[in-house]
Design a protein around this motif. Structure first.
Motif, PDB file in Angstrom:
ATOM      1  N   SER A 409       0.837  -1.118  -0.044  1.00 35.54           N
ATOM      2  CA  SER A 409       0.026   0.078   0.007  1.00 35.54           C
ATOM      3  C   SER A 409       0.858   1.331  -0.174  1.00 35.54           C
ATOM      4  N   GLN A 410       2.280   1.265   0.509  1.00 30.86           N
ATOM      5  CA  GLN A 410       2.963   2.443   0.804  1.00 30.86           C
ATOM      6  C   GLN A 410       3.522   2.546  -0.616  1.00 30.86           C
ATOM      7  N   ARG A 411       3.772   1.583  -1.614  1.00 29.92           N
ATOM      8  CA  ARG A 411       4.278   1.657  -2.777  1.00 29.92           C
ATOM      9  C   ARG A 411       3.404   2.230  -3.706  1.00 29.92           C
ATOM     10  N   VAL A 412       2.066   1.671  -3.457  1.00 30.38           N
ATOM     11  CA  VAL A 412       1.000   2.186  -4.429  1.00 30.38           C
ATOM     12  C   VAL A 412       0.563   3.777  -4.120  1.00 30.38           C
ATOM     13  N   SER A 413       0.644   4.051  -2.944  1.00 30.70           N
ATOM     14  CA  SER A 413       0.289   5.457  -2.738  1.00 30.70           C
ATOM     15  C   SER A 413       1.624   6.546  -3.034  1.00 30.70           C
ATOM     16  N   GLU A 414       2.829   6.153  -2.984  1.00 30.76           N
ATOM     17  CA  GLU A 414       3.925   6.689  -3.480  1.00 30.76           C
ATOM     18  C   GLU A 414       3.647   7.139  -5.124  1.00 30.76           C
ATOM     19  N   ALA A 415       3.277   6.122  -5.655  1.00 26.16           N
ATOM     20  CA  ALA A 415       3.208   5.887  -7.277  1.00 26.16           C
ATOM     21  C   ALA A 415       1.965   7.007  -7.544  1.00 26.16           C
ATOM     22  N   ALA A 416       0.859   6.896  -6.660  1.00 28.35           N
ATOM     23  CA  ALA A 416      -0.394   7.704  -6.875  1.00 28.35           C
ATOM     24  C   ALA A 416       0.283   9.118  -6.450  1.00 28.35           C
ATOM     25  N   LYS A 417       0.818   9.501  -5.610  1.00 28.75           N
ATOM     26  CA  LYS A 417       1.229  10.767  -5.162  1.00 28.75           C
ATOM     27  C   LYS A 417       2.158  11.369  -6.356  1.00 28.75           C
ATOM     28  N   LEU A 418       2.777  10.624  -7.123  1.00 26.77           N
ATOM     29  CA  LEU A 418       3.718  11.157  -8.284  1.00 26.77           C
ATOM     30  C   LEU A 418       3.127  11.111  -9.672  1.00 26.77           C
ATOM     31  N   GLY A 419       1.722  10.818  -9.316  1.00 31.36           N
ATOM     32  CA  GLY A 419       0.962  10.855 -10.673  1.00 31.36           C
ATOM     33  C   GLY A 419       0.988   9.762 -11.677  1.00 31.36           C
ATOM     34  N   TYR A 420       1.525   8.680 -11.278  1.00 30.21           N
ATOM     35  CA  TYR A 420       1.213   7.358 -12.065  1.00 30.21           C
ATOM     36  C   TYR A 420      -0.085   7.240 -12.225  1.00 30.21           C
ATOM     37  N   LYS A 421      -0.263   6.657 -13.652  1.00 26.31           N
ATOM     38  CA  LYS A 421      -1.656   6.258 -13.908  1.00 26.31           C
ATOM     39  C   LYS A 421      -2.130   4.732 -13.477  1.00 26.31           C
ATOM     40  N   ARG A 422      -1.096   3.868 -13.744  1.00 27.74           N
ATOM     41  CA  ARG A 422      -1.619   2.617 -13.397  1.00 27.74           C
ATOM     42  C   ARG A 422      -0.318   1.919 -12.783  1.00 27.74           C
ATOM     43  N   ILE A 423      -0.426   0.755 -11.969  1.00 28.33           N
ATOM     44  CA  ILE A 423       0.493   0.024 -11.299  1.00 28.33           C
ATOM     45  C   ILE A 423       0.011  -1.419 -11.331  1.00 28.33           C
ATOM     46  N   TYR A 424       1.076  -2.207 -11.936  1.00 24.85           N
ATOM     47  CA  TYR A 424       0.870  -3.784 -11.923  1.00 24.85           C
ATOM     48  C   TYR A 424       1.259  -4.329 -10.567  1.00 24.85           C
ATOM     49  N   ILE A 425       0.556  -4.918  -9.809  1.00 29.01           N
ATOM     50  CA  ILE A 425       0.625  -5.727  -8.608  1.00 29.01           C
ATOM     51  C   ILE A 425       0.350  -7.013  -8.491  1.00 29.01           C
ATOM     52  N   SER A 426       0.847  -7.895  -7.594  1.00 31.57           N
ATOM     53  CA  SER A 426       0.390  -9.242  -7.585  1.00 31.57           C
ATOM     54  C   SER A 426      -0.940  -9.471  -7.132  1.00 31.57           C
ATOM     55  N   SER A 427      -1.802 -10.267  -7.727  1.00 23.63           N
ATOM     56  CA  SER A 427      -3.076 -10.435  -7.323  1.00 23.63           C
ATOM     57  C   SER A 427      -3.386 -11.162  -5.862  1.00 23.63           C
ATOM     58  N   TYR A 428      -2.175 -11.706  -5.503  1.00 22.48           N
ATOM     59  CA  TYR A 428      -2.076 -12.671  -4.236  1.00 22.48           C
ATOM     60  C   TYR A 428      -1.940 -11.465  -3.068  1.00 22.48           C
ATOM     61  N   GLY A 429      -2.096 -10.235  -3.223  1.00 26.03           N
ATOM     62  CA  GLY A 429      -1.635  -9.547  -1.969  1.00 26.03           C
ATOM     63  C   GLY A 429      -2.810  -9.064  -1.357  1.00 26.03           C
ATOM     64  N   PRO A 430      -2.909  -8.153  -0.227  1.00 29.44           N
ATOM     65  CA  PRO A 430      -3.995  -7.821   0.192  1.00 29.44           C
ATOM     66  C   PRO A 430      -5.354  -7.332  -0.535  1.00 29.44           C
ATOM     67  N   GLN A 431      -6.328  -7.454  -0.314  1.00 30.13           N
ATOM     68  CA  GLN A 431      -7.462  -7.354  -1.040  1.00 30.13           C
ATOM     69  C   GLN A 431      -8.109  -5.788  -1.150  1.00 30.13           C
ATOM     70  N   ASP A 432      -7.819  -5.046  -0.068  1.00 30.14           N
ATOM     71  CA  ASP A 432      -8.293  -3.820   0.070  1.00 30.14           C
ATOM     72  C   ASP A 432      -7.922  -2.692  -0.616  1.00 30.14           C
ATOM     73  N   MET A 433      -7.210  -3.044  -1.669  1.00 30.89           N
ATOM     74  CA  MET A 433      -6.124  -2.130  -2.040  1.00 30.89           C
ATOM     75  C   MET A 433      -7.045  -1.155  -3.058  1.00 30.89           C
ATOM     76  N   ASP A 434      -8.342  -1.252  -3.432  1.00 33.70           N
ATOM     77  CA  ASP A 434      -8.989  -0.752  -4.570  1.00 33.70           C
ATOM     78  C   ASP A 434      -9.416   0.741  -4.174  1.00 33.70           C
ATOM     79  N   LYS A 435      -9.166   0.876  -2.746  1.00 35.91           N
ATOM     80  CA  LYS A 435      -9.721   2.281  -2.255  1.00 35.91           C
ATOM     81  C   LYS A 435      -9.056   3.319  -2.990  1.00 35.91           C
ATOM     82  N   GLU A 436      -7.631   3.066  -3.444  1.00 39.34           N
ATOM     83  CA  GLU A 436      -6.751   4.165  -4.106  1.00 39.34           C
ATOM     84  C   GLU A 436      -7.674   4.382  -5.650  1.00 39.34           C
TER      85      GLU A 436
END
Ligand code: TYD
Ligand code: MG
Length: 458
Positions: A409-436
């Motif tokens: 989640s920290q990685r995703v929010s850093e990417a969001a903060k920097l204005g990235y449009k999409r991030i590829y992550i593993s589907s085996y990770g935590p499931q509550d990530m869609d809030k970003e």
């Protein structure tokens, strides 16, 4: 006092620092092979030892509840990056050992700290003349009128100066140049380093003064001197980086007063070291044109998320054996990723030369960068650029499966903060990530799914 003593030889273990009367193939104390080296020492008479300023009053055991913890108020160094690595500033009475390759900027960093500190600093240099230090200080621009310089290597003279000056912070550049007249061995030898560090440590503990020791490192990257040096001090910092790049990383490998996961980033400029407060901005580029072979990974250095560029070039091997070369990335891991690509992805990469480079001269160990590395390699292999605004954070397993990167989640929010449009992550990770919702999170479980999305049409 040294006149009465008789000279003798002793054997010191390079690994644990123990002293022996005769040479042995294996150190009986730490079981290291071939680690004993001969040094000339003077047998100290008891009185000489007695002059050491350690108070020998007997102490009583106390229950924990009766021990009053002195709030160790920390001394801020003036550099947030350094303070964070230290765990919040210099702790009174603590010893910090700063190691690094020659020319990396150890003296520059400590001199900058000495200039920035608001208190009385004694900067002892056994390496450079006072004029040289003055020239460097002028180059840095900032002058601390309360900083005193001393060019001295004899620890007894240093201790008497310390008594006179009573500094709030002591800097020693470097511990390998110090010389204790108590011993006859040369400066930089194991027994000297052990003794001099011990003397500095007694000073630190008795006067509650923080001490910064600069240490040289050996060819293989270890601090020169006995391993026991690292046990004696409270904090061990490593200053590292590629000398051809401007960036310098400060890590701690031991810290009695903080975490060892923090990382400080500096940039060497014409007027000294500057803190890099937003590393992601400098470690990724935005090009006008799209290039193949570049992928951005959301990685974690210690606890700090940052985005970094992996650059790759895949070309047909000119010589019989294909070359694989990696800068800033573990070559064995690169080979493993290439094998996975070949076997699980079905790409004929075995006969290709593969070059990989991590931007900024950083060395990355985070396996969460795997997917970005593989994406960069595939992008170069297919000669198709990765769409702008895409980044990656996943580890790759031997079956080609994508494993979740830590602290996703920290990685995703850093990417969001920097204005990235999409991030590829593993589907085996935590499931509550869609809030970003500011960026699209693409969950994938296999390498093939990533390529299908990225290089459709190839
Ligand atoms: P230095 O602190 O002497 O390294 P160390 O003590 O670790 O051996 O750093 C030396 C290098 O830094 C030297 O090659 C010159 C460079 N430098 C700059 O680029 N800018 C500066 O302002 C200073 C003081 C040094
Ligand atoms: Mg130096």
């Amino acid at each position: 006092m040294a006149t009465k003593s008789k000279s003798k030889k002793a054997y010191f273990c390079k690994s644990c620092g123990n002293e022996f009367a005769q040479w042995m193939g294996k150190c009986p104390a730490c079981n290291e092979w071939n680690s004993l080296i001969e040094e000339l020492v003077i047998k100290e008479d008891k009185q000489a030892r007695g002059r050491a300023p350690m108070k020998a009053e007997s102490k009583k055991a106390l229950p924990l509840s009766e021990i009053h913890r002195e709030e160790n108020e920390r001394i801020p160094t003036g550099y947030g990056e350094l303070d964070r690595v230290l765990g919040g500033g210099l702790v009174p009475g603590s010893i910090v050992l700063l190691g690094g390759e020659p020319g990396i900027g150890k003296s520059t960093l400590t001199l900058q700290v000495a200039m920035e500190l608001k208190s009385k600093v004694l900067y002892i240099s056994g390496e450079e003349s006072l004029q040289q230090i003055k020239m460097r200080a002028e180059r840095l621009g900032n002058m601390n009128p309360a900083c005193l310089l001393l060019n001295e290597v004899n620890t007894h003279h240093i201790l008497s100066q310390l008594e006179e000056v009573r500094p709030d912070v002591l800097v020693v550049d470097s511990i390998q140049t110090l010389y204790s007249p108590q011993l006859d061995s040369t400066p930089g030898s194991i027994s000297q380093i052990r003794e001099c560090t011990g003397e500095m440590m007694r000073f630190a503990k008795e006067t509650s003064t923080p001490v910064i020791l600069i240490g040289h490192i050996t060819k293989d990257g270890n601090l020169a001197g006995p391993k026991v040096l690292e046990h004696m001090v409270d904090t061990v910092l490593h200053f590292e980086g590629d000398r051809n790049h401007a960036y310098r990383l400060l890590r701690s490998t031991k810290n009695r007063f903080g975490s060892t996961h923090e990382l400080g980033i500096f940039e060497m400029a014409g007027d000294g070291l500057h803190e890099v407060l937003d590393p992601s901005k400098v470690l990724t580029n935005s090009f006008e044109e799209e290039y193949s072979g570049i992928a951005v990974g959301a990685m974690l250095e210690g606890l700090r998320p940052m985005l970094i560029e992996a650059q790759s070039l895949v070309s047909s091997a000119v010589y019989g054996t294909p070359q694989r070369s990696a800068t800033g990335f573990d070559l064995r891991r690169l080979n493993m990723l290439l094998a996975v690509l070949e076997k699980r992805g079905g790409f004929k990469i075995g006969a290709k030369d593969v070059f990989l480079n991590i931007a900024g001269g950083l060395r990355v160990e985070d396996p969460g960068l795997d997917l970005a590395v593989v994406a960069a390699i595939m992008s170069s292999y297919l000669d198709m650029a990765i769409p702008e605004g895409t980044c990656f954070a996943a580890e790759i397993g031997l079956s080609g499966e994508l494993r979740p990167a830590s602290r996703i989640s920290q990685r995703v929010s850093e990417a969001a903060k920097l204005g990235y449009k999409r991030i590829y992550i593993s589907s085996y990770g935590p499931q509550d990530m869609d809030k970003e919702n500011r960026l699209q999170i693409i969950k994938v479980s296999r390498l093939q799914d990533v390529f299908a999305g990225l290089f459709a049409g190839a």
